[in-house]
Design a protein around this motif. Structure first.
Motif, PDB file in Angstrom:
ATOM      1  N   ARG A 223     -10.974  -1.694  -1.065  1.00  0.00           N
ATOM      2  CA  ARG A 223     -10.070  -2.747  -1.546  1.00  0.00           C
ATOM      3  C   ARG A 223      -8.670  -2.180  -1.826  1.00  0.00           C
ATOM      4  N   THR A 224      -8.620  -0.954  -2.356  1.00  0.00           N
ATOM      5  CA  THR A 224      -7.325  -0.330  -2.614  1.00  0.00           C
ATOM      6  C   THR A 224      -6.617   0.002  -1.313  1.00  0.00           C
ATOM      7  N   LEU A 225      -7.355   0.500  -0.344  1.00  0.00           N
ATOM      8  CA  LEU A 225      -6.754   0.771   0.962  1.00  0.00           C
ATOM      9  C   LEU A 225      -6.185  -0.515   1.560  1.00  0.00           C
ATOM     10  N   HIS A 226      -6.900  -1.624   1.389  1.00  0.00           N
ATOM     11  CA  HIS A 226      -6.412  -2.909   1.891  1.00  0.00           C
ATOM     12  C   HIS A 226      -5.089  -3.289   1.221  1.00  0.00           C
ATOM     13  N   ILE A 290      -6.514  -8.072  -7.428  1.00  0.00           N
ATOM     14  CA  ILE A 290      -5.675  -7.334  -8.377  1.00  0.00           C
ATOM     15  C   ILE A 290      -6.112  -7.640  -9.806  1.00  0.00           C
ATOM     16  N   LYS A 291      -6.287  -6.588 -10.577  1.00  0.00           N
ATOM     17  CA  LYS A 291      -6.731  -6.703 -11.970  1.00  0.00           C
ATOM     18  C   LYS A 291      -5.538  -6.895 -12.895  1.00  0.00           C
ATOM     19  N   TYR A 292      -4.507  -6.049 -12.756  1.00  0.00           N
ATOM     20  CA  TYR A 292      -3.282  -6.214 -13.536  1.00  0.00           C
ATOM     21  C   TYR A 292      -2.114  -5.514 -12.840  1.00  0.00           C
ATOM     22  N   VAL A 293      -0.903  -5.923 -13.225  1.00  0.00           N
ATOM     23  CA  VAL A 293       0.333  -5.374 -12.680  1.00  0.00           C
ATOM     24  C   VAL A 293       1.222  -4.988 -13.852  1.00  0.00           C
ATOM     25  N   ILE A 294       1.858  -3.802 -13.779  1.00  0.00           N
ATOM     26  CA  ILE A 294       2.811  -3.381 -14.806  1.00  0.00           C
ATOM     27  C   ILE A 294       4.145  -3.090 -14.142  1.00  0.00           C
ATOM     28  N   TRP A 295       5.220  -3.678 -14.709  1.00  0.00           N
ATOM     29  CA  TRP A 295       6.562  -3.428 -14.167  1.00  0.00           C
ATOM     30  C   TRP A 295       7.605  -3.707 -15.241  1.00  0.00           C
ATOM     31  N   PHE A 296       8.433  -2.765 -15.457  1.00  0.00           N
ATOM     32  CA  PHE A 296       9.607  -2.870 -16.310  1.00  0.00           C
ATOM     33  C   PHE A 296       9.277  -3.439 -17.698  1.00  0.00           C
ATOM     34  N   ARG A 297       8.407  -2.710 -18.394  1.00  0.00           N
ATOM     35  CA  ARG A 297       8.049  -3.015 -19.781  1.00  0.00           C
ATOM     36  C   ARG A 297       7.250  -4.308 -19.950  1.00  0.00           C
ATOM     37  N   ARG A 298       6.719  -4.822 -18.853  1.00  0.00           N
ATOM     38  CA  ARG A 298       5.894  -6.019 -18.933  1.00  0.00           C
ATOM     39  C   ARG A 298       4.621  -5.805 -18.123  1.00  0.00           C
ATOM     40  N   VAL A 326       6.233   0.133  -9.796  1.00  0.00           N
ATOM     41  CA  VAL A 326       5.311  -0.988 -10.011  1.00  0.00           C
ATOM     42  C   VAL A 326       3.904  -0.433  -9.951  1.00  0.00           C
ATOM     43  N   HIS A 327       3.154  -0.626 -11.032  1.00  0.00           N
ATOM     44  CA  HIS A 327       1.760  -0.186 -11.070  1.00  0.00           C
ATOM     45  C   HIS A 327       0.850  -1.366 -10.767  1.00  0.00           C
ATOM     46  N   ILE A 328      -0.122  -1.164  -9.870  1.00  0.00           N
ATOM     47  CA  ILE A 328      -1.097  -2.200  -9.554  1.00  0.00           C
ATOM     48  C   ILE A 328      -2.498  -1.607  -9.663  1.00  0.00           C
ATOM     49  N   SER A 329      -3.328  -2.207 -10.495  1.00  0.00           N
ATOM     50  CA  SER A 329      -4.737  -1.822 -10.603  1.00  0.00           C
ATOM     51  C   SER A 329      -5.607  -2.922 -10.009  1.00  0.00           C
ATOM     52  N   LEU A 330      -6.702  -2.513  -9.395  1.00  0.00           N
ATOM     53  CA  LEU A 330      -7.588  -3.455  -8.726  1.00  0.00           C
ATOM     54  C   LEU A 330      -8.945  -3.521  -9.396  1.00  0.00           C
ATOM     55  N   GLU A 331      -9.633  -4.632  -9.143  1.00  0.00           N
ATOM     56  CA  GLU A 331     -10.989  -4.821  -9.653  1.00  0.00           C
ATOM     57  C   GLU A 331     -11.910  -3.808  -8.993  1.00  0.00           C
TER      58      GLU A 331
END
Length: 331
Positions: A223-226, A290-298, A326-331
């Motif tokens: 899923r991350t590779l995708h 996508i589980k969560y996204v972090i960008w610019f203090r949010r 930009v941080h992206i974490s996946l399920e």
């Protein structure tokens, strides 16, 4: 002449004599070994970029290239260069103190890898960056402290003297180049969806893609590779995904950092690129898992949407506040 002076002279003679198996060179002691040192002028001034020989430049270029491929900011690449200057004089040494090997004098007995692996400059540089990434706050540490946190040397302050040389050489070789975002080809196309279970949940996936193509080490889930492939197709920067860490999804191969700058806080076009990627990620969260996204203090989560991010590391570090990536974490 006192006994102390005699002892010093004899000791110096023995050290030099033990190092003269090849052509006469300026020498330095590294981990109690004699290795070629960077050439200095007769006046004893520090070496300039042009005074490193072909082998040293090739090894330095490898360190920078590995750092660039892994999205390591310029500061991290300079720390790696200074460390290798101290440990090996930028030579890929076959041996050293105890079982030390290679550019960084890493030891198989300390878990750095096999002698054959460590003797590969690409592998050695990658392992250095793996360990550096686990050092909380390394981006704002004095260079010698960050290097020592990785190396655990008996000479913890020895790296400081190489900072100017490493900075100059790093700039010559383009340290950090290519880490800044370019969103000029970004599209608003929706991502291709990943497979889901009949009940809508996400299938459990092993970290089975080896090595992680974004870092050359570790692993990713399919899923991350995708995600990586879909982000690239949409025109966003290449990320760095897997890393050794004591928390989060990166060591599970389920998170990626998309760098918008070479280390500092994003602004202007780079900030706009990060904004665009964050919007794209949220719009495709259900399609990509996508589980969560972090960008610019949010931070964006499914349950709360966008809200303030509480930096658990403290300080004003751009990496900790996610103002440079930009941080992206996946399920």
């Amino acid at each position: 002449m006192s006994n102390r002076v005699v002892a010093l002279v004899v000791g110096a003679f023995l050290l030099v004599g033990s190092c003269l198996a090849g052509p006469l060179l300026l020498l330095t002691s590294v981990n109690d070994e004699c290795v070629p040192a960077p050439v200095t002028s007769m006046a004893g001034s520090p070496p300039t970029v042009g005074q490193w020989d072909a082998e040293q430049l090739a090894n330095a270029r490898t360190i920078v290239n590995v750092g660039t491929d892994r999205r390591i900011p310029a500061r991290g690449q300079i720390i790696a260069l200074a460390t290798a200057m101290q440990e090996s004089g930028l030579h890929n040494l076959a041996g050293g103190d105890r079982d030390s090997v290679g550019l960084f004098q890493q030891r198989p007995s300390q878990g750095w890898g096999t002698p054959a692996q460590i003797a590969d400059p690409v592998y050695a540089a990658g392992k250095f960056y793996d360990k550096l990434a686990t050092i909380r706050g390394w981006q704002t540490m004095p260079l010698t402290e960050a290097a020592q946190a990785v190396q655990g040397s008996s000479l913890p302050n020895a790296y400081a003297k190489w900072e100017d040389d490493a900075t100059a050489l790093g700039q010559q070789l383009g340290a950090g180049t290519g880490n800044a975002a370019d969103c000029s080809t970004t599209t608003a196309a929706m991502a291709d969806p990943v497979e889901r279970n009949p009940d809508g949940s996400w299938p459990k996936e092993p970290c089975s893609i080896r090595p992680d193509p974004t870092t050359g080490s570790g692993c990713l889930t399919p899923r991350t590779l995708h995600l990586v492939q879909q982000a690239e197709a949409a025109g966003f920067p290449k990320p760095g995904c897997y890393r050794v860490d004591d928390h989060g999804e990166h060591p599970q191969g389920r998170a990626c950092d998309f760098m918008m700058t070479s280390g500092g806080e994003a602004s202007g076009a780079q900030k706009a690129c990060g904004d665009a990627m964050a919007v794209w990620a949220v719009a495709n969260a259900d399609r990509l898992g996508i589980k969560y996204v972090i960008w610019f203090r949010r931070i964006w989560t499914r349950s709360e949407g966008w809200h303030a991010y509480n930096n658990p590391f403290g300080g004003d570090d751009p990496s900790g506040w996610h103002t440079n990536h930009v941080h992206i974490s996946l399920e």
